[in-house]
Design an enzyme around this catalytic site. Sequence first.
Site, PDB file in Angstrom:
ATOM      1  N   ARG A  14       1.411  -0.892  -0.181  1.00 37.30           N
ATOM      2  CA  ARG A  14       0.167  -0.299   0.254  1.00 37.30           C
ATOM      3  C   ARG A  14       0.907   1.446  -0.020  1.00 37.30           C
ATOM      4  NH1 ARG A  14      -5.709  -0.070   1.155  1.00 37.30           N
ATOM      5  NH2 ARG A  14      -6.211  -2.434   1.526  1.00 37.30           N
ATOM      6  N   ASP A  48      -3.777  -2.418  -4.317  1.00 39.55           N
ATOM      7  CA  ASP A  48      -4.508  -3.173  -2.998  1.00 39.55           C
ATOM      8  C   ASP A  48      -4.555  -4.828  -3.442  1.00 39.55           C
ATOM      9  OD1 ASP A  48      -6.477  -3.943  -1.792  1.00 39.55           O
ATOM     10  OD2 ASP A  48      -7.971  -2.240  -2.352  1.00 39.55           O
ATOM     11  N   HIS A  85       3.249 -23.486  15.140  1.00 41.81           N
ATOM     12  CA  HIS A  85       4.574 -24.087  15.101  1.00 41.81           C
ATOM     13  C   HIS A  85       5.161 -24.807  16.745  1.00 41.81           C
ATOM     14  CE1 HIS A  85       6.205 -20.604  12.821  1.00 41.81           C
ATOM     15  NE2 HIS A  85       6.011 -19.811  13.836  1.00 41.81           N
TER      16      HIS A  85
END
Length: 485
Positions: A43, A84, A226
């Site tokens: 952005r 975007d 994880h």
Amino acid sequence: MIERLVIFGATGDLTARYLLPGLAALRAAGRLGDSFRLTGAGRQDWDTGEFREWATAQLDRHGTALPASAGRAVVASAAYHQADVTDPADVAAVVAGDGPVAAYLALPPAVFPAAVSALHEADLPPGSRIVLEKPFGEDLDSALELNRLLADLVPEQAVFRVDHFLAMTTVQNVLGTRLANRMLEPVWNAAHIAEVDIVWDESLALEGRAGYYDRAGALKDMVQNHLLQLLCLVAMEPPISLGERDLRDRKLDVLRSVRPLTGADVARRTRRARYTAGRLGGRDVPAYTGESGVDPARGTETFAEVELELDNWRWAGTRFRLRTGKALRRDRKEVAVHFRGVPHLPLGLSGEARPNVLRFGLDPETLSLDLTGIGASAHTLAPLMLTARIDPPELPAYARLLLDVLDGNATLSIRGDEAEEAWRVLTPVLSAWSAGLVPLEEYPAGSDGPRERTSQPTPTREGRTDGTRSTAAAEPAAAPGQPPG
């Protein structure tokens, strides 16, 4: 090998800390050639020159151990598009060009569905691959929906749900140590192992990550991905090969064998907490709720502990404890395998025969074994420790993952059904926590975490639990290949 990498969210912390240094490490190792091209999309209202200046600064900060020439080559290969990621027209402009691309979504999980939909409408070149960071979705329903969107876009073999823990040397060494040593695999079961601690305790506090962390919390940030992956590698049956199908099938078996937690189980077997103000590393640390960007009303935890049991022949009667926390007194990042004590000591030996503990240190990467031997006095037992420091890997974890993505090797990525099963394991925890069935405890920053409970569940042979904590290990299950006692 794909030679175009597109990073959506290219101006964020993940790119700065890990992806750019990972690419530079690949270049330094001769794994990326002059034809490689990097495209960043974000952005920020930048042009390519500004992005390259930023990328150079990040490599100077986070890639200090890498040759400067490798970093310069990666930066020189880079272009930038303001875009975007949810707009199909913007995304189409970013991925346009000859040949397939590897599209890396370095984005918050909440944006994944819209970004994947935009990629679908943008008409990706044939042979392209999609890379998603953890956590995959925000809950089971969103993971199911995201898998559906991905299946409409590319084949499962082209989806890389990456978890950099799987590329760490010590994590891979869990399998190597188990399967390549005759002395270990025969005792790698509940008859000999009482419990396994899988721990990622950090002395780091929030460190400016409120934008992501306050919406995720410790359970989603660490345990759901994880630590459950580490559980899979510790507990899985030996695979036929380390190919992607064999390895991932065996990991899925582990997740499917996790005993479902009821609401009462969650209250007994899980903990959540967040840190208050304290002293850490010689400095004052504000309470988590006082950190910039935190919404106290969310009740986000910075400490999570979950105790699981596996309903299978190998592990019935062994306790698996997954724990993570921030702003703790010391770093403790390890898998600790606690063996049961010896059944008998000959008369004449004095002292304590402590149960053996095999520790896989994750950061730093070490391997150690706690033993008992004879001390300075004859016939007197004393603790001994054997420690080995593991050689540095050829490539850091993110470099290894990026290379696998570009090469199309999905062994260390998470398959769709595996990602869904991980959410199923923790959905009862999320529901119970959301309903307030488990109190949100507190601990001072710089402490060892919340105070120990006075009672903990103790597994029994029948799979039930009682409410008291015993100092003795649970009765062992029969070893694989033997009938239950």
